[in-house]
Design an enzyme around this catalytic site. Structure first.
Site, PDB file in Angstrom:
ATOM      1  N   ARG A 161     -56.580 -39.571 -27.011  1.00 59.53           N
ATOM      2  CA  ARG A 161     -55.604 -38.507 -26.741  1.00 59.53           C
ATOM      3  C   ARG A 161     -54.921 -38.056 -28.021  1.00 59.53           C
ATOM      4  NH1 ARG A 161     -53.395 -40.064 -20.616  1.00 59.53           N
ATOM      5  NH2 ARG A 161     -55.213 -39.089 -19.654  1.00 59.53           N
ATOM      6  N   TYR A 166     -59.213 -31.019 -21.770  1.00 55.72           N
ATOM      7  CA  TYR A 166     -59.915 -32.302 -21.566  1.00 55.72           C
ATOM      8  C   TYR A 166     -59.061 -33.487 -21.978  1.00 55.72           C
ATOM      9  CZ  TYR A 166     -62.205 -31.713 -26.319  1.00 55.72           C
ATOM     10  OH  TYR A 166     -62.518 -31.531 -27.626  1.00 55.72           O
ATOM     11  N   GLU A 167     -59.547 -34.652 -21.601  1.00 55.18           N
ATOM     12  CA  GLU A 167     -58.832 -35.909 -21.877  1.00 55.18           C
ATOM     13  C   GLU A 167     -57.494 -35.921 -21.140  1.00 55.18           C
ATOM     14  OE1 GLU A 167     -60.889 -37.692 -23.782  1.00 55.18           O
ATOM     15  OE2 GLU A 167     -59.623 -39.432 -23.446  1.00 55.18           O
ATOM     16  N   GLY A 168     -57.459 -35.304 -19.949  1.00 54.11           N
ATOM     17  CA  GLY A 168     -56.215 -35.152 -19.193  1.00 54.11           C
ATOM     18  C   GLY A 168     -55.545 -33.850 -19.574  1.00 54.11           C
ATOM     19  N   GLN A 188     -50.499 -34.722 -19.052  1.00 58.68           N
ATOM     20  CA  GLN A 188     -49.797 -35.403 -20.140  1.00 58.68           C
ATOM     21  C   GLN A 188     -48.288 -35.309 -19.936  1.00 58.68           C
ATOM     22  OE1 GLN A 188     -51.639 -37.067 -22.307  1.00 58.68           O
ATOM     23  NE2 GLN A 188     -53.503 -36.214 -21.428  1.00 58.68           N
TER      24      GLN A 188
END
Lengths: 592, 592
Positions: B297, B440-442, B447
């Site tokens: 992240r 992406y990646e949450g 977040q």
């Protein structure tokens, strides 16, 4: 991608509930003849069919295939030719045109909504008739009777298209330094020589002829912007009997490969001694072009609105379908493995921001269109006020609607998560297509300078005072307890806008750079304040029906969202607008 | 497009002037062995050469050609294979790796800057080693000794790559509902069956093997997130003698066509009874994956920083070259037809915003990396504080850096005007490539919920208090008259952040939805406040050298710009964060 549905109910609401268009049209003789509520409703409904069924379906393949270029010949994307034919045969290319030359003479309040539908359907497609309509405006106001009979009539009929040829490789915003030359010839016309870039619809296969409006300089013209003249340069010359003649010396050198609007041809157009005909007076070309640009700039603004509406519809459908996670306040859909993402506050925030901004901007676009109509058709003080507000709000419409358009397409994409980044869903195309609207027709930075410089500072805030005065009168006249929740923040916003305007003008008296330093933030403060006025009016038109009709209930709740969540953006913007030009100039260029 | 130049001077400044990395490394035994200032300087310089000369030149053609897919085989874009070989042979795939397995053991403070260079050069390229490094982190922390010896060593050497297989078509963020199955077999391994989507680097031709880290559920696993296990599933099995064995039952079903990062393969990966090896404990897979995700992240955040830096460099070069119009305060360049657009306040505003945000985020990325290093290598209270600040600031880094990254690429594009929209200039690619980092990646909304929910509300603001306390100590210790202009607004910002945090927690006590309603705005308030802390520290490290050295002079002036023009954004954000969840929920889904 969700099927596009034209928000007809909302358009109707804005026109007739909020701005009382029916009464307005009846009061203006030139409009009373051509339009009433029944006609307007029928037009919007028919146009919605075209937008939904003919234009919107072009968009995806248009993006994938794009326009192609082969040795000077431009071929539009699949379906465009047929769609343009259908569109023209339906009479839509004549909608806002002057009735003397075959136009339908519809008010801008109506044609602006028609433009929103086209842009929501497919921005690329909308540009071909959009540029044609814009070129028509310059011609109808500044062209000779002969030019109008010969060219305008065919542009209204959709047989021919138009283009605007301003930009050159070294001269974008700064038209004073263009190099395209016009030399008078023996036949009373001019030979035009030069190369123009970024010409939207400069070449294509949708029509049998293209009427270029070209800025050029005569050999003895004064330097700078005061030496620019405007010419009609047709792709094919027109014979005395009105039939198409030989090809003019106009060629398309290449087309651009762009981030978006792939189905719009963006051309290098070369004029090699092409025959051109003067529009208006020599050296007054820029003024003639601005007639067109004021209309075009609102049209470009509306591209942002159309894309924002489309984005909202897509994202909403996706959010209702997509299940992920559970509500923070407990399971809402126990029969499924997860709740719909509509339960999440941040998803609702994004959707409601889009909704409130789209509906607010639709109302504001209609309000500004009303000023254009009053400027054109009314008389006396009403006409003068229309003139002033049109001048004031044209840069606002262009820049604010397109900045918000990008925000709304990006927000919609965010609702989609990963699928928003994948081409097949179509959502990412909206972002790419919308992005250009902040750039062309004068970048949004230029619009902001136009607002604060020419429209505010140049007349010491007189135009802005007219707007502020109108809002104050509205506030005074709106005293019901129910409206207080909207009137209080609107009052604060208009007070602060007035203070900010005065503050910037005072700062600029010491340093001219204060205008540029404040410009972009000031434009946005104005935009959010103008939307507060719109949302107060929309809430007022809805409150007494909110209990009995979900449409009006939704309006009132969306108005509350606007005041709670979006209007406060103006506070930081006002702070930074007045943060001082010295911070921008103390740092020398080498230290960047 | 301007040639990319790694901002080595600024990286050096942040590491050694601002955060005194040399002393820090000397004080921590595990780091004192592997790194000192000389080593760090040499690493940054060598890495800069690779980024500038090998990676950055891949980007344009990578975008145009992209990855291709043919019957399960993925071919990377031209030059990627050679570049990856050069990169791996240089030892860069081992930079942050555990020395026990062949890694170089460099601190995150250094590897984060290395990541910025890769991302500025070409985000698509950066993803292949980036995912490999992330997968390596999960293995080194949770894998058995056998898995580490067999797989990790080859990943560090760059012979093999890694991927993270989490998402399924119906389950993106919500991993609790994945369907991929793992069934124990007789040989002590597991048979993995299921289909994963959006797998970055899931298949490619850069390495001879790919080590997939796959989330799957055992047949008897508990429902939801507590029933997820993590497996290593190699593309090719590995023989006892460490040679490559037969192909595993892992196939690439297709690749996605995307808005950007065209040269990154985004794959559907099908596991059809593929052999997999458990990582960590059964049903604890999500925790193992989060080890990786915390690092990833921050890495994704740094994509936004890299793209923002590239955008700034491009736009600055363009602005200096491009002439348009004249300065508001009189002609600056009488020898030319127009002044450079650097004379315009709005252009300077866009450039300085980019500069101040990039440099601020570079400092913040280094600060957060320092917390990761302290969390990993320090002891006692320092280690605990590092843990807390890492947890708190990981979602901030991911979301804030990428939101600002998009803003900065769009601002750079705006400086270019029309040329920013044309593909050949490369500027529009930055916008398209950066956009995914917010998703992406949450997603950044996730977040923001992670920040306000897990990192703030769950411990009643304890982690946030640690940050606030550190800033207050800094404020108390910084009493010079010169620093007052920075300390005063920093104090106001930190006071307001504390008040806002308390306000949201109080509101959430009555309505859990208040957390989600505030989340995104709160994250941004935190971000701008953290940047104010960074800019105060950078100004402090520069003030006494500002008269003698232009680098430090530029720092001080950019700090002033930050406080004048960017920090005030927090005011509106704080207002809307507390505007009330009721506005989001009073409007029923049907009324959207």
């Amino acid at each position: 991608m969700a099927e596009y549905k034209v928000p007809l109910r909302d358009m109707n609401f804005v026109l007739f509930d909020v701005f009382k268009a029916e009464q307005l049209w009846q009061d203006i003789p030139a409009l009373a003849e051509s339009v009433d509520k029944e006609t307007a409703d029928a037009i919007l409904q028919e146009c919605a069919k075209i937008a939904e069924q003919v234009i919107a379906p072009l968009s995806r393949e248009g993006d994938e295939v794009g326009v192609s270029f082969d040795n000077g010949v431009v071929t539009t994307a699949p379906g465009y030719k047929e769609a343009f034919k259908t569109y023209a045969e339906g009479g839509w290319t004549a909608l806002g045109g002057d009735p003397e030359y075959g136009g339908m003479g519809m008010p801008k309040m109506l044609t602006a909504l028609h433009e929103e539908m086209l842009c929501a359907g497919d921005i690329s497609f909308s540009l071909y008739p959009g540029l044609t309509a814009g070129a028509g405006l310059s011609l109808v106001k500044h062209g000779s009777e002969e030019l109008k009979q010969r060219y305008l009539t065919r542009m209204y009929s959709g047989e021919w298209a138009g283009s605007m040829c301003l930009t050159e490789a070294h001269a974008g915003t700064d038209l004073g330094i263009i190099r395209t030359k016009a030399v008078a010839n023996d036949s009373g016309s001019y030979n035009i020589t030069g190369s123009k870039i970024f010409i939207t619809g400069g070449e294509h296969d949708l029509t049998e002829n293209i009427v270029h409006l070209v800025l050029a300089k005569l050999p003895d013209a004064p330097a700078g912007a005061r030496g620019i003249s405007l010419f009609v340069v047709p792709k094919f010359k027109v014979n005395e009997d009105e039939s198409l003649g030989e090809a003019n010396n106009v060629t398309c050198g290449s087309i651009e490969h762009k981030m978006g609007i792939h189905a719009s041809s963006t051309c290098v157009i070369n004029f090699d001694g092409a025959e051109g005909y003067l529009v208006g007076e020599i050296n007054k070309g820029l003024a003639c072009m601005f007639t067109m640009m004021n209309y075009e700039r609102i049209g470009v603004g509306i591209q942002g609105l159309g894309a924002g509406e489309r984005s909202y519809q897509n994202a909403l459908e996706y959010a209702k379908d997509r299940i992920q996670g559970r509500s923070a306040t407990g399971v809402k859909n126990p029969d499924k493995a997860a709740d719909s993402i509509m339960v999440h506050a941040d998803v609702r925030r994004m959707l409601l921001n889009m909704k409130a901004l789209n509906e607010g901007n639709r109302a504001l676009a209609t309000y500004i269109s009303m000023q254009l109509d009053l400027s054109k058709y009314a008389t006396g003080e009403v006409q003068q006020k229309g003139d002033a507000l049109t001048a004031l709000m044209t840069p606002l419409a262009k820049a604010f609607f397109t900045d918000i358009g990008l925000e709304n397409t990006i927000a919609g994409q965010q609702v989609f998560g990963g699928h928003g980044f994948i081409r097949e869903w179509g959502q990412e195309q909206l972002v790419r297509d919308t992005r250009i609207a902040q750039i062309y027709e004068g970048t949004n930075g230029i619009q902001a300078m136009d607002l604060i410089g020419r429209k505010v500072a140049a007349n010491k805030g007189q135009f802005m005072n007219i707007f502020v005065e109108e809002v104050r009168e509205y506030i005074s006249a709106t005293s019901s307890a129910e409206m207080a929740e909207f009137i209080a923040p609107l009052t604060a916003a208009i007070d602060d806008l007035e203070t900010l305007t005065a503050g910037i003008l005072a700062a600029a008296a010491n340093d001219q750079n204060e205008l540029g330093s404040a410009a972009t933030d000031y434009l946005h403060v104005f935009g959010y304040t103008a939307l507060a006025y719109m949302w107060a009016k929309m809430a007022e038109a809805s409150l007494d029906k909110a209990d009995s009709d979900d449409f009006y209930k939704s309006k009132v709740l969306t108005a509350r969202h606007y005041f709670a969540r979006l209007l406060p953006r103006r506070i930081s913007l006002a702070a930074t607008a007045l943060s001082g030009a010295e911070h921008l100039y103390n740092i020398e260029d080498d230290l960047f």
